[in-house]
Design a protein around this motif. Sequence first.
Motif, mmCIF file in Angstrom:
data_model
loop_
_atom_site.group_PDB
_atom_site.id
_atom_site.type_symbol
_atom_site.label_atom_id
_atom_site.label_comp_id
_atom_site.label_asym_id
_atom_site.label_seq_id
_atom_site.Cartn_x
_atom_site.Cartn_y
_atom_site.Cartn_z
ATOM 1 N N PHE A 205 0.840 -1.201 0.000
ATOM 2 C CA PHE A 205 0.000 0.000 0.000
ATOM 3 C C PHE A 205 0.876 1.252 0.000
ATOM 4 O O PHE A 205 0.637 2.229 -0.713
ATOM 5 C CB PHE A 205 -0.881 -0.035 1.246
ATOM 6 C CG PHE A 205 -1.801 1.147 1.366
ATOM 7 C CD1 PHE A 205 -2.550 1.589 0.286
ATOM 8 C CD2 PHE A 205 -1.929 1.801 2.580
ATOM 9 C CE1 PHE A 205 -3.406 2.669 0.416
ATOM 10 C CE2 PHE A 205 -2.782 2.880 2.714
ATOM 11 C CZ PHE A 205 -3.519 3.327 1.628
ATOM 12 N N ASP A 211 -4.164 -0.383 -2.713
ATOM 13 C CA ASP A 211 -4.534 -1.219 -1.594
ATOM 14 C C ASP A 211 -4.696 -2.649 -2.071
ATOM 15 O O ASP A 211 -5.649 -2.977 -2.760
ATOM 16 C CB ASP A 211 -5.826 -0.694 -0.963
ATOM 17 C CG ASP A 211 -5.887 -1.058 0.505
ATOM 18 O OD1 ASP A 211 -5.495 -2.190 0.833
ATOM 19 O OD2 ASP A 211 -6.305 -0.218 1.302
ATOM 20 N N ARG A 213 -4.878 -5.125 0.048
ATOM 21 C CA ARG A 213 -5.564 -5.915 1.056
ATOM 22 C C ARG A 213 -6.868 -6.418 0.449
ATOM 23 O O ARG A 213 -7.560 -5.680 -0.241
ATOM 24 C CB ARG A 213 -5.878 -5.053 2.283
ATOM 25 C CG ARG A 213 -4.625 -4.631 3.027
ATOM 26 C CD ARG A 213 -4.969 -3.718 4.157
ATOM 27 N NE ARG A 213 -5.626 -2.523 3.678
ATOM 28 C CZ ARG A 213 -6.057 -1.562 4.481
ATOM 29 N NH1 ARG A 213 -5.934 -1.676 5.784
ATOM 30 N NH2 ARG A 213 -6.625 -0.495 3.982
ATOM 31 N N SER B 53 -14.235 -3.865 1.968
ATOM 32 C CA SER B 53 -14.184 -2.604 1.232
ATOM 33 C C SER B 53 -14.498 -1.420 2.154
ATOM 34 O O SER B 53 -13.949 -0.331 1.974
ATOM 35 C CB SER B 53 -15.065 -2.632 -0.017
ATOM 36 O OG SER B 53 -16.403 -2.656 0.358
ATOM 37 N N ILE B 56 -11.239 -0.388 3.938
ATOM 38 C CA ILE B 56 -10.365 0.449 3.099
ATOM 39 C C ILE B 56 -10.907 1.868 3.022
ATOM 40 O O ILE B 56 -10.165 2.852 3.143
ATOM 41 C CB ILE B 56 -10.233 -0.180 1.688
ATOM 42 C CG1 ILE B 56 -9.476 -1.503 1.802
ATOM 43 C CG2 ILE B 56 -9.531 0.771 0.729
ATOM 44 C CD1 ILE B 56 -9.473 -2.334 0.531
ATOM 45 N N ASP B 59 -10.213 3.715 6.306
ATOM 46 C CA ASP B 59 -8.781 4.059 6.374
ATOM 47 C C ASP B 59 -8.486 5.291 5.522
ATOM 48 O O ASP B 59 -7.805 6.221 5.959
ATOM 49 C CB ASP B 59 -7.929 2.886 5.857
ATOM 50 C CG ASP B 59 -7.361 2.038 6.999
ATOM 51 O OD1 ASP B 59 -7.834 2.189 8.144
ATOM 52 O OD2 ASP B 59 -6.461 1.222 6.737
ATOM 53 N N GLU B 60 -9.014 5.284 4.302
ATOM 54 C CA GLU B 60 -8.766 6.409 3.396
ATOM 55 C C GLU B 60 -9.354 7.699 3.958
ATOM 56 O O GLU B 60 -8.745 8.765 3.891
ATOM 57 C CB GLU B 60 -9.376 6.127 2.015
ATOM 58 C CG GLU B 60 -8.641 5.072 1.218
ATOM 59 C CD GLU B 60 -7.182 5.444 0.972
ATOM 60 O OE1 GLU B 60 -6.899 6.647 0.770
ATOM 61 O OE2 GLU B 60 -6.330 4.538 1.007
#
Lengths: 224, 224
Positions: A205, A211, A213, B53, B56, B59-60
């Motif tokens: 990342f 990403d 993951r 999803s 992610i 996190d973003e």
Amino acid sequence: MRHFVEELEQLKTKLLEMSAIVESSIQRSISAVTQKDRTAAEEVFRTEVRINSIEIEIDEFAINLLALHQPMAADLRLIVAALKINTDLERMGDLAVSIAERATSLMEGPIITPMIDIPHIAGLVQSMVRKSLDAFVHRDADLARSVLASDDAVDSLRTACYHELTSFMEKDPHNIQQALNLMVVIRNLERIADHSTNVAEDVLFLVKGIDVRHHAETRPSAVG
Amino acid sequence: MRHFVEELEQLKTKLLEMSAIVESSIQRSISAVTQKDRTAAEEVFRTEVRINSIEIEIDEFAINLLALHQPMAADLRLIVAALKINTDLERMGDLAVSIAERATSLMEGPIITPMIDIPHIAGLVQSMVRKSLDAFVHRDADLARSVLASDDAVDSLRTACYHELTSFMEKDPHNIQQALNLMVVIRNLERIADHSTNVAEDVLFLVKGIDVRHHAETRPSAVG
């Protein structure tokens, strides 16, 4: 700015030191199992306290970097990755403690179960830990990807061991307790491998800005 | 600044939504075990993609908040806590998948092992997940502390179940496979409890500004 660059290097160094301590705990926990080495197990229990305090220290260091330098883009992601990797390393330390606890139980009886592939799995897992941290420090995407590939090998070895240990239990109920302890050792090794996989994904990342993951290719299977 | 306050609220809301989805996956995975509910297990497998999803996305969102607003002190710690809690929630989702996988294996044979305390442990663990997230959203230190206390209860219940399942295996080798599957279910519930404990510790850190992680009083035991 010069100062900030140095502090980022310091953050990486601290994580590498943490990793070295965690790696030697893992190594000792395995010796405790395979060589009935009680001193090694005790050293793992003692080291846990140290790992815990380094985790807090690294978290504080990273949070202060965020607060004082208000980094953007790549540096920001580096620090967030460091925070995540720090958590994964500390949990690997906990798993080494859990392995050392099982080693202590296993010392009480004679070894009747073959140690099968434990040293083999352990070697593979330890190299995953090492590589995932090296990949972080050197921003090496290829090395990170090799960690993801190894995770599948660990899963296959674990499945084979489980089958072997289950039939060992079925053959004679006297083997059950020992086989259960060995299953927990193997499962904890596998969980250490999963944490390395998390680290490798954070590295990808960081390096690629993408990403990876949860992409089918890389997803570590959730195992109990 | 008004804008930033709203975005912090949005971050909390997103984590609560994530938590609601993870909690219902845990609930469904338990139904799959205790009621042999194959539809529930399949729903858990489907939901995993969605949880991944959302992880992610959160996190973003959090990293962008750090980059755009360069928050200080309390807000910075809130965002770092959110990043950590997000990881814990996603791993709880993985553990629900692992429970649902075991449920699928268990469906193939008749239930010969008593389900013992599984619904009891599951109820306790689910309330820990709920409380730890509520504690985060309302910055409620007392609630967070109650989660830490429950972790000991989960550990005791787990130990009792293990003893029961081990003697069940020893009584008849035909029980081994089923008992092993139930052990994995219990262990995964316990690991979900450990993740709730991590969340509660992050909340105490956030609220009190002190690090309770790894203090003797609160340390979750590392279990395999």
